[in-house]
Design an enzyme around this catalytic site. Structure first.
Site: not given
Ligand code: ADP
Length: 499
Positions: A190, A243-245, A248, A265, A299, A399
């Site tokens: 995706k 993507g973002s934490t 995740g 990641e 990132c 971030e």
């Protein structure tokens, strides 16, 4: 009127092509069953680039079913044949590289000549690299007891779900698709709802290269619907996410539905330490590469610069002068422009908000600090340097994901390390020093998946990429990246009976 499955586009540089809009399932572009669509916005202008069909749960089910059916035959395809297909695919992308560079720049806001071009070149290289691995995957023979023999087979997982972000729409796809396919998996990937166009266009080369239907499936869709359906799907064996934490964490939880394997990641707040003995011009050059490349939307960006107090003022002076001179901001089709716009209105607002937070926390603005309306009507933000930043400031902990860097002072190596390790993240870290012993000692003490000694954000497809702490787990690229797409099966053979 419903969206056609393909429509003509004339890019700002005059190139023309046909943009597919469907979900790429079973080697065909198909409409989503509910007919929902996503608009892709041009970051340079804020205007509509085009629309694509958005997958929902029912479409994810169709894609996963296509993949599962394909896997039942694909698993008997030899490694060298898989390698041939991957290599052929890379060559087809190479054939049309100028057009693909332009599509990537146009849809993601990367400057074409100074940024997008390198992504596409690496996209091609990553496919060629993993093409070479496809026939070199082997297990071990393990024999402890002479009456027993055991061997391992490195089997593919089967159906891999892959969810990628918008900062590298093509490259993140290559990092995931190429090793998965080389290892014998089939894939449902995706794309990000912000940047669906380039990979969808490139999908047609999988057909031309000769991949069997269903081996590669590329779907556009929103995270909370299509992404969640993929991560929680009972017939997906592995999920790989970048993507973002925050997302995740959600994906990890969704993946427990059937205990699928997960690699993540995630975000970062990577430090760049400049010791007193550093070669200052090198530190300046790489510090700029580490945060201004890709508009700071990396990132692993070294977004926190920590400078020894004795060289701090000189570093800041040279750094600001260098960024002003070498990081021209402008239109993505301007060959001299290095820094483009942020990818979306939302990111643009988020980055501006952080600059404001930093100012209120007490940071000084040494460069930039505002939107750049002169660069274009899109989402341009001036390269920004914030100094006098304390480690507890939100701009030093969270971030930002934009061309905004914080600069802080330290007086001892211990203090530098303490600040470096003081965030929840652990993706990358850079150390500038001419003392070879100190360099390796600091590399050992820093909590991160990658350390750059006297550079920043060197990335090489032969070398593993990934993080520790809240920056994720698992590694991409290199042999390590391939390993995350196989699992060892142990076969025990009893040979004791013949004695
Ligand atoms: P950002 O980097 O913009 O913060 P995210 O981490 O939210 O992005 O998104 C990265 C990818 O994850 C995108 O493809 C997005 O659609 C997807 N995604 C977002 N939310 C979810 C979710 N709840 N489940 C699965 N995928 C998601």
């Amino acid at each position: 009127m419903s969206l056609p499955l393909e429509y003509p586009v004339t890019l700002p540089n005059g190139l023309q092509y046909k943009q597919p809009s469907g979900l790429f399932i079973n080697n065909e572009f198909v409409k989503s069953q509910g007919g929902k669509t996503i608009d892709s916005i041009n970051p340079s202008t804020g205007e509509l680039n085009g629309s694509v069909y958005a997958a929902e749960k029912v479409d994810v089910d169709v894609a996963v079913k296509a993949a599962r059916t394909a896997f039942n035959k694909w698993k008997y395809v030899s490694g060298d044949k898989r390698g041939d297909l991957l290599y052929k695919f890379a060559q087809l992308v190479e054939r049309d590289v100028e057009l693909i560079n332009a599509i990537e720049a146009w849809d993601s806001g990367k400057t074409k000549e100074q940024n997008a071009r390198f992504d596409v070149a690496e996209f091609i290289s990553v496919f060629k690299y993993y093409a070479g691995w496809a026939d070199k995957i082997s297990g071990k023979v393990i024999q402890n007891n002479p009456k027993k023999l055991a061997y391992t087979v490195h089997e593919p997982f089967g159906v891999c779900g892959q969810i990628i972000p918008w900062n590298y729409p093509l490259l993140m796809a290559a990092w995931k698709l190429a090793p998965a396919l080389a290892a014998g998996n089939v894939v449902v990937l995706k794309t990000s709802e912000i940047t669906p166009l380039s990979l969808l266009f490139v999908s047609k080369y999988f057909v031309e290269a000769g991949f069997p239907p269903g081996v590669v499936n590329i779907i556009s869709g929103y995270g909370a619907t299509a992404g969640a359906a993929l991560a929680s799907h009972m017939d997906v064996d592995k999920i790989a996410f970048t993507g973002s934490t925050a997302t995740g964490k959600v994906i990890s939880q969704l993946a427990t539905s059937n205990m699928k394997a997960v690699t993540l990641e995630l975000g970062g707040k990577s430090p760049l330490i400049v010791r007193e003995d550093a070669e200052l011009d090198q530190a300046v050059k790489w510090a700029a590469v580490g945060i201004m490349s890709n508009q700071g939307q990396i990132c692993s960006a070294t977004s926190r610069i920590l400078v020894h107090e004795k060289v701090h003022d000189e570093f800041v002076k040279r750094f600001v002068a260098h960024v002003k001179e070498a990081y021209k901001q402008g239109d993505v089709f301007d060959d001299q422009a290095v820094v483009g716009p942020q990818v979306s209105q939302m990111q643009y607002e988020k980055v501006l908000k952080y600059i404001d937070i930093g100012k209120k926390e007490g940071a000084q603005v040494a460069l930039g600090g505002a939107a750049n309306k002169a660069a274009g009507k899109g989402f341009f933000i001036q390269p920004t340097v914030l100094t006098d930043v304390q480690k507890t400031f939100r701009v030093a902990q969270e971030e930002i994901f934009g061309p905004v860097v914080t600069v802080s002072k330290f007086s001892t190596d211990e203090e530098a390390l303490e600040i470096a390790n003081s965030t929840e993240y652990g993706l990358g870290a850079a150390v500038f020093t001419t003392n070879v012993v100190k360099a390796h000692q600091m590399a050992a003490e820093i909590q991160s998946g990658m350390v750059w000694i006297n550079s920043s954000n060197d990335s090489d497809m032969h070398v593993p990429f990934g993080g520790v702490k809240s920056s994720g787990n698992g590694r991409e690229l290199g042999e390590y990246g391939l390993e995350t797409y196989t699992q060892a099966k142990a076969v025990h053979v009893n040979i004791g009976t013949r004695l």
